[in-house]
Design a protein around this motif. Sequence first.
Motif, PDB file in Angstrom:
ATOM      1  N   VAL A  12      -3.029  71.058  22.529  1.00  0.00           N
ATOM      2  CA  VAL A  12      -2.381  72.159  23.232  1.00  0.00           C
ATOM      3  C   VAL A  12      -1.649  73.072  22.255  1.00  0.00           C
ATOM      4  CG1 VAL A  12      -0.645  72.756  24.970  1.00  0.00           C
ATOM      5  CG2 VAL A  12      -2.173  70.817  25.344  1.00  0.00           C
ATOM      6  N   ASP A  13      -0.984  72.499  21.255  1.00  0.00           N
ATOM      7  CA  ASP A  13      -0.228  73.326  20.316  1.00  0.00           C
ATOM      8  C   ASP A  13      -1.133  74.225  19.479  1.00  0.00           C
ATOM      9  OD1 ASP A  13      -1.265  71.224  18.825  1.00  0.00           O
ATOM     10  OD2 ASP A  13       0.464  71.125  17.474  1.00  0.00           O
ATOM     11  N   ARG A  20      -4.029  75.520  20.439  1.00  0.00           N
ATOM     12  CA  ARG A  20      -4.475  76.598  21.332  1.00  0.00           C
ATOM     13  C   ARG A  20      -3.341  77.587  21.596  1.00  0.00           C
ATOM     14  NH1 ARG A  20      -7.870  80.228  22.897  1.00  0.00           N
ATOM     15  NH2 ARG A  20      -8.031  80.522  25.128  1.00  0.00           N
ATOM     16  N   LEU A  21      -2.127  77.076  21.785  1.00  0.00           N
ATOM     17  CA  LEU A  21      -0.975  77.940  22.019  1.00  0.00           C
ATOM     18  C   LEU A  21      -0.734  78.866  20.824  1.00  0.00           C
ATOM     19  CD1 LEU A  21       1.481  78.840  23.667  1.00  0.00           C
ATOM     20  CD2 LEU A  21       2.738  76.935  22.646  1.00  0.00           C
ATOM     21  N   LYS A  22      -0.808  78.332  19.616  1.00  0.00           N
ATOM     22  CA  LYS A  22      -0.624  79.154  18.413  1.00  0.00           C
ATOM     23  C   LYS A  22      -1.686  80.246  18.331  1.00  0.00           C
ATOM     24  CE  LYS A  22       1.605  75.597  15.643  1.00  0.00           C
ATOM     25  NZ  LYS A  22       1.464  74.703  14.488  1.00  0.00           N
ATOM     26  N   ALA A  23      -2.926  79.898  18.650  1.00  0.00           N
ATOM     27  CA  ALA A  23      -4.002  80.895  18.618  1.00  0.00           C
ATOM     28  C   ALA A  23      -3.761  81.990  19.650  1.00  0.00           C
ATOM     29  CB  ALA A  23      -5.345  80.215  18.862  1.00  0.00           C
ATOM     30  N   LEU A  24      -3.329  81.615  20.845  1.00  0.00           N
ATOM     31  CA  LEU A  24      -3.058  82.595  21.894  1.00  0.00           C
ATOM     32  C   LEU A  24      -1.876  83.503  21.525  1.00  0.00           C
ATOM     33  CD1 LEU A  24      -3.531  80.394  25.071  1.00  0.00           C
ATOM     34  CD2 LEU A  24      -4.979  82.291  24.337  1.00  0.00           C
ATOM     35  N   LEU A  25      -0.852  82.931  20.914  1.00  0.00           N
ATOM     36  CA  LEU A  25       0.301  83.734  20.509  1.00  0.00           C
ATOM     37  C   LEU A  25      -0.075  84.720  19.411  1.00  0.00           C
ATOM     38  CD1 LEU A  25       3.100  81.016  20.561  1.00  0.00           C
ATOM     39  CD2 LEU A  25       2.846  82.946  22.125  1.00  0.00           C
ATOM     40  N   ARG A  26      -0.890  84.284  18.450  1.00  0.00           N
ATOM     41  CA  ARG A  26      -1.344  85.205  17.399  1.00  0.00           C
ATOM     42  C   ARG A  26      -2.191  86.328  17.978  1.00  0.00           C
ATOM     43  NH1 ARG A  26      -2.524  80.281  14.678  1.00  0.00           N
ATOM     44  NH2 ARG A  26      -0.819  79.769  13.283  1.00  0.00           N
ATOM     45  N   GLN A  27      -3.051  85.987  18.933  1.00  0.00           N
ATOM     46  CA  GLN A  27      -3.912  86.987  19.574  1.00  0.00           C
ATOM     47  C   GLN A  27      -3.072  88.015  20.328  1.00  0.00           C
ATOM     48  OE1 GLN A  27      -6.686  85.269  22.315  1.00  0.00           O
ATOM     49  NE2 GLN A  27      -7.343  87.231  23.118  1.00  0.00           N
ATOM     50  N   LYS A  28      -2.109  87.546  21.092  1.00  0.00           N
ATOM     51  CA  LYS A  28      -1.263  88.458  21.866  1.00  0.00           C
ATOM     52  C   LYS A  28      -0.399  89.315  20.954  1.00  0.00           C
ATOM     53  CE  LYS A  28      -0.202  90.011  25.830  1.00  0.00           C
ATOM     54  NZ  LYS A  28      -1.217  90.721  26.610  1.00  0.00           N
ATOM     55  N   ALA A  29       0.086  88.747  19.865  1.00  0.00           N
ATOM     56  CA  ALA A  29       0.888  89.518  18.916  1.00  0.00           C
ATOM     57  C   ALA A  29       0.049  90.632  18.293  1.00  0.00           C
ATOM     58  CB  ALA A  29       1.441  88.602  17.831  1.00  0.00           C
ATOM     59  N   ALA A  30      -1.208  90.354  18.006  1.00  0.00           N
ATOM     60  CA  ALA A  30      -2.088  91.388  17.450  1.00  0.00           C
ATOM     61  C   ALA A  30      -2.319  92.501  18.475  1.00  0.00           C
ATOM     62  CB  ALA A  30      -3.409  90.773  17.025  1.00  0.00           C
ATOM     63  N   GLU A  31      -2.490  92.136  19.746  1.00  0.00           N
ATOM     64  CA  GLU A  31      -2.687  93.133  20.805  1.00  0.00           C
ATOM     65  C   GLU A  31      -1.459  94.033  20.958  1.00  0.00           C
ATOM     66  OE1 GLU A  31      -3.643  91.279  24.514  1.00  0.00           O
ATOM     67  OE2 GLU A  31      -5.347  90.188  23.666  1.00  0.00           O
ATOM     68  N   LEU A  32      -0.272  93.460  20.821  1.00  0.00           N
ATOM     69  CA  LEU A  32       0.967  94.208  21.018  1.00  0.00           C
ATOM     70  C   LEU A  32       1.501  94.813  19.723  1.00  0.00           C
ATOM     71  CD1 LEU A  32       2.788  91.749  23.447  1.00  0.00           C
ATOM     72  CD2 LEU A  32       1.621  93.880  24.025  1.00  0.00           C
ATOM     73  N   ASP A  33       0.756  94.663  18.642  1.00  0.00           N
ATOM     74  CA  ASP A  33       1.148  95.173  17.325  1.00  0.00           C
ATOM     75  C   ASP A  33       2.486  94.589  16.882  1.00  0.00           C
ATOM     76  OD1 ASP A  33       0.704  96.586  15.002  1.00  0.00           O
ATOM     77  OD2 ASP A  33       1.735  98.377  15.727  1.00  0.00           O
ATOM     78  N   LEU A  34       2.643  93.279  17.036  1.00  0.00           N
ATOM     79  CA  LEU A  34       3.823  92.552  16.598  1.00  0.00           C
ATOM     80  C   LEU A  34       3.480  91.743  15.352  1.00  0.00           C
ATOM     81  CD1 LEU A  34       5.030  91.099  20.007  1.00  0.00           C
ATOM     82  CD2 LEU A  34       5.969  93.065  18.808  1.00  0.00           C
ATOM     83  N   THR A  35       4.486  91.484  14.546  1.00  0.00           N
ATOM     84  CA  THR A  35       4.324  90.624  13.380  1.00  0.00           C
ATOM     85  C   THR A  35       5.059  89.320  13.647  1.00  0.00           C
ATOM     86  OG1 THR A  35       4.266  92.540  11.937  1.00  0.00           O
ATOM     87  CG2 THR A  35       4.712  90.432  10.907  1.00  0.00           C
ATOM     88  N   ILE A  36       4.352  88.206  13.569  1.00  0.00           N
ATOM     89  CA  ILE A  36       4.980  86.898  13.721  1.00  0.00           C
ATOM     90  C   ILE A  36       5.396  86.444  12.328  1.00  0.00           C
ATOM     91  CG2 ILE A  36       4.688  84.497  14.396  1.00  0.00           C
ATOM     92  CD1 ILE A  36       2.650  85.402  16.455  1.00  0.00           C
ATOM     93  N   HIS A  37       6.706  86.359  12.100  1.00  0.00           N
ATOM     94  CA  HIS A  37       7.200  85.898  10.810  1.00  0.00           C
ATOM     95  C   HIS A  37       7.218  84.378  10.760  1.00  0.00           C
ATOM     96  CE1 HIS A  37       8.253  89.781   9.169  1.00  0.00           C
ATOM     97  NE2 HIS A  37       8.787  90.106  10.334  1.00  0.00           N
ATOM     98  N   ILE A  38       7.714  83.757  11.813  1.00  0.00           N
ATOM     99  CA  ILE A  38       7.782  82.299  11.879  1.00  0.00           C
ATOM    100  C   ILE A  38       7.397  81.859  13.285  1.00  0.00           C
ATOM    101  CG2 ILE A  38       9.272  80.263  11.696  1.00  0.00           C
ATOM    102  CD1 ILE A  38      11.035  81.897   9.800  1.00  0.00           C
ATOM    103  N   MET A  89       7.141  72.830  18.721  1.00  0.00           N
ATOM    104  CA  MET A  89       7.585  71.445  18.786  1.00  0.00           C
ATOM    105  C   MET A  89       7.030  70.845  20.077  1.00  0.00           C
ATOM    106  SD  MET A  89       9.384  71.457  16.106  1.00  0.00           S
ATOM    107  CE  MET A  89      10.946  70.786  15.697  1.00  0.00           C
ATOM    108  N   PRO A  90       7.046  69.524  20.212  1.00  0.00           N
ATOM    109  CA  PRO A  90       6.500  68.930  21.438  1.00  0.00           C
ATOM    110  C   PRO A  90       7.183  69.396  22.727  1.00  0.00           C
ATOM    111  CG  PRO A  90       6.743  67.259  19.759  1.00  0.00           C
ATOM    112  CD  PRO A  90       7.395  68.500  19.218  1.00  0.00           C
ATOM    113  N   ASP A  91       8.479  69.770  22.636  1.00  0.00           N
ATOM    114  CA  ASP A  91       9.196  70.142  23.855  1.00  0.00           C
ATOM    115  C   ASP A  91       9.768  71.555  23.844  1.00  0.00           C
ATOM    116  OD1 ASP A  91      11.106  69.638  21.958  1.00  0.00           O
ATOM    117  OD2 ASP A  91      12.443  68.544  23.306  1.00  0.00           O
ATOM    118  N   HIS A  92       9.490  72.361  22.806  1.00  0.00           N
ATOM    119  CA  HIS A  92       9.927  73.749  22.803  1.00  0.00           C
ATOM    120  C   HIS A  92       9.210  74.541  21.714  1.00  0.00           C
ATOM    121  CE1 HIS A  92      12.634  71.986  19.809  1.00  0.00           C
ATOM    122  NE2 HIS A  92      12.834  73.207  19.333  1.00  0.00           N
ATOM    123  N   VAL A  93       9.351  75.878  21.798  1.00  0.00           N
ATOM    124  CA  VAL A  93       8.685  76.793  20.870  1.00  0.00           C
ATOM    125  C   VAL A  93       9.721  77.767  20.317  1.00  0.00           C
ATOM    126  CG1 VAL A  93       6.912  78.581  20.636  1.00  0.00           C
ATOM    127  CG2 VAL A  93       6.536  76.662  22.192  1.00  0.00           C
TER     128      VAL A  93
END
Length: 72
Positions: free
Chosen positions: A34-35, A37-55, A59-63
């Motif tokens: 799950v983690d 897939r979640l990272k891939a989805l967050l990177r994809q959405k950040a690219a769509e919104l023209d955001l830069t993910i620095h960090i 974690m198992p119970d939070h992001v």
Amino acid sequence: MSERYAKNAGVVFSLKYHVVWCPKYRRSVLVEPVDVRLKALLRQKAAELDLTIHIMEVMPDHVHLFVEGGPT
């Protein structure tokens, strides 16, 4: 001007956000695969919104996300 700031249409800005969220009841559900897939989805959405993910830390119970974006 320093590299810390960006310019866009007559404005100077530096917008950074620290976003934290957790699953309901803080259950440990963000584990393999799950983690990944979640990272891939967050990177994809950040690219769509023209955001830069620095960090990004999943974690198992939070992001934790530290992102930067423009004023739009």
